[in-house]
Design an enzyme around this catalytic site. Structure first.
Site, PDB file in Angstrom:
ATOM      1  N   ARG A  46       0.865  -1.186   0.000  1.00  0.00           N
ATOM      2  CA  ARG A  46       0.000   0.000   0.000  1.00  0.00           C
ATOM      3  C   ARG A  46       0.893   1.224   0.000  1.00  0.00           C
ATOM      4  O   ARG A  46       1.306   1.705   1.044  1.00  0.00           O
ATOM      5  CB  ARG A  46      -0.903   0.002   1.234  1.00  0.00           C
ATOM      6  CG  ARG A  46      -1.814   1.211   1.333  1.00  0.00           C
ATOM      7  CD  ARG A  46      -2.752   1.065   2.536  1.00  0.00           C
ATOM      8  NE  ARG A  46      -3.620   2.219   2.708  1.00  0.00           N
ATOM      9  CZ  ARG A  46      -3.267   3.302   3.402  1.00  0.00           C
ATOM     10  NH1 ARG A  46      -2.074   3.394   3.992  1.00  0.00           N
ATOM     11  NH2 ARG A  46      -4.113   4.325   3.526  1.00  0.00           N
ATOM     12  N   SER A 117     -12.931  -2.458   0.851  1.00  0.00           N
ATOM     13  CA  SER A 117     -13.211  -1.771   2.127  1.00  0.00           C
ATOM     14  C   SER A 117     -14.677  -1.376   2.127  1.00  0.00           C
ATOM     15  O   SER A 117     -15.149  -0.752   1.165  1.00  0.00           O
ATOM     16  CB  SER A 117     -12.382  -0.484   2.227  1.00  0.00           C
ATOM     17  OG  SER A 117     -11.023  -0.766   2.155  1.00  0.00           O
ATOM     18  N   LYS A 146      -3.603   6.373   8.417  1.00  0.00           N
ATOM     19  CA  LYS A 146      -4.422   6.761   7.257  1.00  0.00           C
ATOM     20  C   LYS A 146      -5.031   8.123   7.589  1.00  0.00           C
ATOM     21  O   LYS A 146      -5.890   8.235   8.459  1.00  0.00           O
ATOM     22  CB  LYS A 146      -5.528   5.734   7.010  1.00  0.00           C
ATOM     23  CG  LYS A 146      -6.462   6.034   5.830  1.00  0.00           C
ATOM     24  CD  LYS A 146      -7.508   4.931   5.676  1.00  0.00           C
ATOM     25  CE  LYS A 146      -8.621   5.255   4.693  1.00  0.00           C
ATOM     26  NZ  LYS A 146      -8.236   5.189   3.285  1.00  0.00           N
TER      27      LYS A 146
END
Ligand SMILES: Cc1ncsc1CCOP(=O)(O)O
Ligand SMILES: C=C1C=NC(C)=NC1=N
Ligand SMILES: [Mg+2]
Length: 216
Positions: A46, A117, A146
């Site tokens: 990621r 998600s 995040k």
């Protein structure tokens, strides 16, 4: 999804490490190798946020990490970037609600592991209809990793999904540590996914071992 595939995905989700170059204190290849030695069962690349790599640099790191996973027999998932996942023939792709729609990803990546998600039952039902293999639910706890995370949901989101008959494999995410990992499983998740508890640890292998003990 066949019942065989569902069980396989549930196994993979147990200890799901996620990271990019900006999450690591040490060299990302070294961190991933240590996490694998410590017992992670799935890896997601990621590369996102301030200072993250782009273009050829991102692809080069993805290829290195993909090789590490291949050599260790750990499935390699790419976050967001469907083109890169297809180009590298990754084992899977994880997308959020703001990324390419799951049904379109499924068209481009017929047999990849597809994670989505989701934050509501409606989003979950759509993802399942579109061919998702698992759902990522969170942030369960406050997260530092995040900067545009939705509001913290706590364990109730997992409990509610299960109460509403959502039986697809689920992984919790957001602020998960060895102290709260067991609670996430007991709430009904098949596994935990996390960044900083492993990537920012001084001893990555030990942090991974502690988390693995908490979920098996
Ligand atoms: C990608 C993502 N999605 C919801 S929270 C989060 C970050 C999780 O990072 P950490 O495990 O360090 O809280
Ligand atoms: C946002 C995310 C939620 N869940 C998972 C597993 N990965 C992600 N990148
Ligand atoms: Mg995304």
């Amino acid at each position: 999804m066949t019942i065989y595939r569902q069980h396989e995905i549930e196994e993979f989700l147990q200890l799901y490490f996620i990271m990019g170059s900006t999450n690591c204190k040490k060299d990302p290849v070294y961190v991933l190798k240590q996490a694998i030695e410590g017992g992670i069962t799935l890896f997601q690349f990621r590369e996102k946020g301030v200072g993250s790599l782009e273009g050829l640099k991102k692809k080069k790191l993805a290829e290195k990490l993909h090789r590490v996973c291949k050599d260790a027999g750990i499935p390699f998932i790419i976050n967001d970037d469907v083109e890169l996942a297809v180009e590298l023939d990754a084992d899977g792709i994880h997308i959020g609600q703001e990324d390419l729609a799951a049904n379109l990803v499924r068209e481009k990546a017929a047999d990849m592991i597809l994670g989505v998600s989701t934050h509501t039952i409606g989003e979950a039902e759509k993802a399942i209809e579109d061919g998702a293999d698992y759902l990522g639910l969170g942030p369960i706890y406050p997260t530092i990793s995040k900067d545009d995370a939705r509001e913290v949901s706590g364990l109730t989101i997992i409990e509610n999904f299960r109460k509403n008959g959502i039986t697809i494999p689920i992984v919790g995410i957001g602020g998960i540590t060895s102290a709260n990992a067991r609670d996430v499983i007991q709430a009904g998740a098949n596994g935990i996914s996390l960044i900083s508890a492993i990537a920012a640890a001084d001893d990555v292998k030990k942090a991974s071992e502690d988390l693995k003990r908490a979920v098996i």
